[in-house]
Structure formats: C-alpha cells, structure tokens
Motif scaffolding. Structure first.
Motif, PDB file in Angstrom:
ATOM      1  N   ASP A  40       0.842  -1.196   0.000  1.00  0.00           N
ATOM      2  CA  ASP A  40       0.000   0.000   0.000  1.00  0.00           C
ATOM      3  C   ASP A  40       0.880   1.249   0.000  1.00  0.00           C
ATOM      4  N   ILE A  41       0.707   2.090  -1.002  1.00  0.00           N
ATOM      5  CA  ILE A  41       1.525   3.292  -1.164  1.00  0.00           C
ATOM      6  C   ILE A  41       1.342   4.264   0.001  1.00  0.00           C
ATOM      7  N   ARG A  42       0.204   4.205   0.665  1.00  0.00           N
ATOM      8  CA  ARG A  42      -0.060   5.108   1.792  1.00  0.00           C
ATOM      9  C   ARG A  42       0.831   4.812   2.980  1.00  0.00           C
ATOM     10  N   LYS A  43       1.482   3.641   2.990  1.00  0.00           N
ATOM     11  CA  LYS A  43       2.364   3.252   4.085  1.00  0.00           C
ATOM     12  C   LYS A  43       3.822   3.577   3.796  1.00  0.00           C
ATOM     13  N   SER A  44       4.081   4.279   2.702  1.00  0.00           N
ATOM     14  CA  SER A  44       5.444   4.613   2.318  1.00  0.00           C
ATOM     15  C   SER A  44       6.086   5.536   3.345  1.00  0.00           C
ATOM     16  N   SER A  45       7.397   5.374   3.535  1.00  0.00           N
ATOM     17  CA  SER A  45       8.125   6.266   4.445  1.00  0.00           C
ATOM     18  C   SER A  45       8.359   7.636   3.809  1.00  0.00           C
ATOM     19  N   ASP A  46       8.207   7.728   2.504  1.00  0.00           N
ATOM     20  CA  ASP A  46       8.342   8.997   1.786  1.00  0.00           C
ATOM     21  C   ASP A  46       7.000   9.735   1.867  1.00  0.00           C
ATOM     22  N   PRO A  47       6.942  10.884   2.545  1.00  0.00           N
ATOM     23  CA  PRO A  47       5.663  11.582   2.715  1.00  0.00           C
ATOM     24  C   PRO A  47       5.020  12.018   1.392  1.00  0.00           C
TER      25      PRO A  47
END
Length: 69
Positions: A5-12
């Motif tokens: 899930d892209i929403r969990k990326s460490s990149d804001p």
C-alpha cells in the motif's frame, strides 16, 4: 511489481500521492456529471464507459469519508 500500500510509504510525498490521485479522479468525474455525458475508463484491463447516472450512483454508495476528499 510492488503491491504494498503506497499510503504506508516512508516517503511523505509518495504516501500523500494516493489522496491526490483520489482527488484527481473525483475532479475528472465532475465534468461528465455536470454535462450529463460519459467518461471512458480501463478497469482490470478492460475498457468501460461510465455514464453520468452511473457516476452519481457510485458517489451515493461512497462512504462519507471518501466524499470529503
């Protein structure tokens, strides 16, 4: 292909892009609703037509949180 899930990326910026795509989708749907026309989309690799009536029905089924975007 990464299915995380892209929403969990460490990149804001990347994590925030999901909401931006949802807003862009909703905006793209506004014009056919206002003009009572259709849009053409690809879902699961197949072309499809979404009519203004169909888009309105989709929005009625959305959760209240999705409507706030």
């Amino acid at each position: 292909m990464n299915t995380e899930d892209i929403r969990k990326s460490s990149d804001p910026d990347l994590a925030g892009s999901f909401a931006a795509i949802q807003r862009a989708t909703r905006s793209a749907q506004d014009l056919p609703i206002k003009t009572k026309t259709s849009i053409f989309v690809m879902l699961d690799g197949k072309d499809g037509e979404l009519t203004a009536t169909g888009l309105i029905k989709m929005r009625e089924k959305e959760t209240p949180q999705a409507q706030e975007l």
